[in-house]
Design a protein around this motif. Structure first.
Motif, PDB file in Angstrom:
ATOM      1  N   ILE A   6      -0.394  -3.406   1.892  1.00 37.12           N
ATOM      2  CA  ILE A   6       0.564  -3.528   0.918  1.00 37.12           C
ATOM      3  C   ILE A   6       0.436  -2.377  -0.473  1.00 37.12           C
ATOM      4  CG2 ILE A   6       1.431  -5.129  -1.050  1.00 37.12           C
ATOM      5  CD1 ILE A   6       2.038  -6.124   1.773  1.00 37.12           C
ATOM      6  N   SER A   7       1.481  -1.951  -0.766  1.00 41.00           N
ATOM      7  CA  SER A   7       1.558  -0.827  -1.722  1.00 41.00           C
ATOM      8  C   SER A   7       1.994  -1.314  -2.977  1.00 41.00           C
ATOM      9  CB  SER A   7       2.327   0.386  -1.353  1.00 41.00           C
ATOM     10  OG  SER A   7       3.728   0.084  -1.222  1.00 41.00           O
ATOM     11  N   GLN A  10       5.629  -2.841  -3.142  1.00 44.81           N
ATOM     12  CA  GLN A  10       5.897  -3.921  -2.528  1.00 44.81           C
ATOM     13  C   GLN A  10       5.203  -5.243  -3.429  1.00 44.81           C
ATOM     14  OE1 GLN A  10       3.935  -2.280   1.004  1.00 44.81           O
ATOM     15  NE2 GLN A  10       5.544  -3.512   2.124  1.00 44.81           N
ATOM     16  N   ILE A  11       4.628  -5.096  -4.358  1.00 46.33           N
ATOM     17  CA  ILE A  11       3.980  -6.225  -5.313  1.00 46.33           C
ATOM     18  C   ILE A  11       5.099  -6.986  -6.044  1.00 46.33           C
ATOM     19  CG2 ILE A  11       1.718  -5.242  -5.357  1.00 46.33           C
ATOM     20  CD1 ILE A  11       2.620  -4.073  -8.216  1.00 46.33           C
ATOM     21  N   THR A  12       4.629  -8.240  -6.160  1.00 41.51           N
ATOM     22  CA  THR A  12       5.541  -9.294  -6.582  1.00 41.51           C
ATOM     23  C   THR A  12       5.987  -9.149  -8.167  1.00 41.51           C
ATOM     24  OG1 THR A  12       4.044 -10.902  -6.759  1.00 41.51           O
ATOM     25  CG2 THR A  12       5.030 -10.612  -4.710  1.00 41.51           C
ATOM     26  N   TYR A  55      -6.042  -5.888   2.663  1.00 41.07           N
ATOM     27  CA  TYR A  55      -4.561  -6.131   2.427  1.00 41.07           C
ATOM     28  C   TYR A  55      -3.741  -4.818   1.863  1.00 41.07           C
ATOM     29  CZ  TYR A  55      -6.745 -10.631   3.098  1.00 41.07           C
ATOM     30  OH  TYR A  55      -7.572 -11.950   3.482  1.00 41.07           O
ATOM     31  N   VAL A  56      -4.625  -4.252   0.905  1.00 40.88           N
ATOM     32  CA  VAL A  56      -3.868  -3.469  -0.136  1.00 40.88           C
ATOM     33  C   VAL A  56      -4.172  -1.872   0.154  1.00 40.88           C
ATOM     34  CG1 VAL A  56      -3.768  -5.293  -1.664  1.00 40.88           C
ATOM     35  CG2 VAL A  56      -5.602  -3.758  -1.887  1.00 40.88           C
ATOM     36  N   LEU A 251       0.545 -10.485  -3.904  1.00 36.25           N
ATOM     37  CA  LEU A 251       1.057 -10.014  -2.522  1.00 36.25           C
ATOM     38  C   LEU A 251       2.302 -10.720  -2.186  1.00 36.25           C
ATOM     39  CD1 LEU A 251      -2.227  -9.758  -0.615  1.00 36.25           C
ATOM     40  CD2 LEU A 251      -1.125  -8.152  -2.112  1.00 36.25           C
ATOM     41  N   PRO A 252       3.163  -9.995  -1.284  1.00 28.60           N
ATOM     42  CA  PRO A 252       4.397 -10.734  -0.848  1.00 28.60           C
ATOM     43  C   PRO A 252       4.029 -12.211  -0.172  1.00 28.60           C
ATOM     44  CG  PRO A 252       4.592  -8.486  -0.395  1.00 28.60           C
ATOM     45  CD  PRO A 252       2.861  -8.626  -1.011  1.00 28.60           C
ATOM     46  N   HIS A 255       1.702 -12.606   3.043  1.00 22.77           N
ATOM     47  CA  HIS A 255       0.103 -12.180   2.659  1.00 22.77           C
ATOM     48  C   HIS A 255      -0.495 -13.144   2.091  1.00 22.77           C
ATOM     49  CE1 HIS A 255       0.668  -8.160   4.824  1.00 22.77           C
ATOM     50  NE2 HIS A 255       2.070  -8.520   3.908  1.00 22.77           N
TER      51      HIS A 255
END
Length: 255
Positions: A6-7, A10-12, A55-56, A251-252, A255
């Motif tokens: 995840i970049s 893409q974070i929430t 994850y990131v 994270l989305p 994930h």
């Protein structure tokens, strides 16, 4: 196939809020680990949190380092090496995922602790490469304590033989380029905490047996993840591998 990291795109939440959440998550995990240690009559500093950053991407991992997490664990050697080249801070690296022998040479540049020595052939490759590169590497024998076919790790009954042959191979276990310093294990998937704690206890008992039979100090027990680390700490874990709790709310959903 590896899952893409995840970049920041893409974070929430916003970057500033993400940094705040990661910092709060880190402090929350540190507090939970300390509470579990005290509940087990163990010193708080007897347990280190390895932040699982698989994850990131590098930027989000840097925010975890900035929050205070200085032990980082990665599954893929190539990602570990990329992040080691890009991150700033006093970081201790941990290779926690399955390691192929053809990836050992590159991994050495980051000088990680390797948690996932799951075969004698891999151990010998690490010894050979550490000797060639004249570096010191600490490793853990990975134990398949749940005896699940889908999991990597040495069967419980094979650990003693691997350790004995290692001691026969090296002139001095303390000055060897590779030091075996403990065991790593994961509890069975989908089981309750009582079952997990029984399996962690079995790993601790195996460690104690190996210390007694070999005369080698094995101080490290890498056991416990986000869902079961209190049970692992109760059974003597010195390293807990925590990932999802550190990135909660960031994270989305997948994930």
């Amino acid at each position: 196939m590896a899952v893409p990291m995840i970049s920041i795109d893409q974070i929430t939440c916003s970057p500033a809020e993400t940094q705040q959440r990661i910092a709060a998550n880190w402090q929350g995990v540190v507090a939970e680990v300390a509470e579990a240690a005290r509940a087990s009559d163990r010193p708080v500093d007897a347990v280190r949190v390895v932040g699982v950053s698989k994850y990131v991407d590098t930027e989000l991992t840097q925010w975890l380092v900035d929050a205070g997490c200085h032990d980082l664990g990665e599954n893929r050697p190539q990602v570990l090496c990329q992040k080691a080249d890009g991150l700033v801070g006093p970081i201790r690296w941990h290779q926690i995922g399955h390691l192929q022998r053809n990836k050992v040479r590159r991994l050495m540049s980051a000088r990680p602790m390797i948690h996932s020595i799951d075969s004698e052939r891999l151990l010998n490759e690490v010894i050979a490469e550490a000797t060639r590169q004249e570096c010191k590497i600490d490793v853990l024998l990975e134990i398949n304590v749940s005896a699940e076919e889908a999991k990597t790790g040495l069967p419980v009954e094979e650990a003693s033989g691997v350790l004995d042959r290692f001691l026969q191979q090296v002139a001095d276990a303390q000055t060897s380029p590779v030091r075996i310093v403990g065991l790593m294990a994961m509890a069975a998937w989908g089981k309750d905490l009582a079952v997990a704690q029984q399996q962690f206890a079995k790993v601790r008992e195996l460690r104690d047996e190996l210390q007694a039979s070999s005369g080698l100090a094995l101080p490290e027990l890498s056991m416990g993840m986000s869902g079961d680390f209190p049970a692992a700490i109760a059974e003597g874990a010195t390293l807990v591998r925590v990932g999802s709790k550190l990135f909660g709310g960031v994270l989305p959903p997948a994930h």
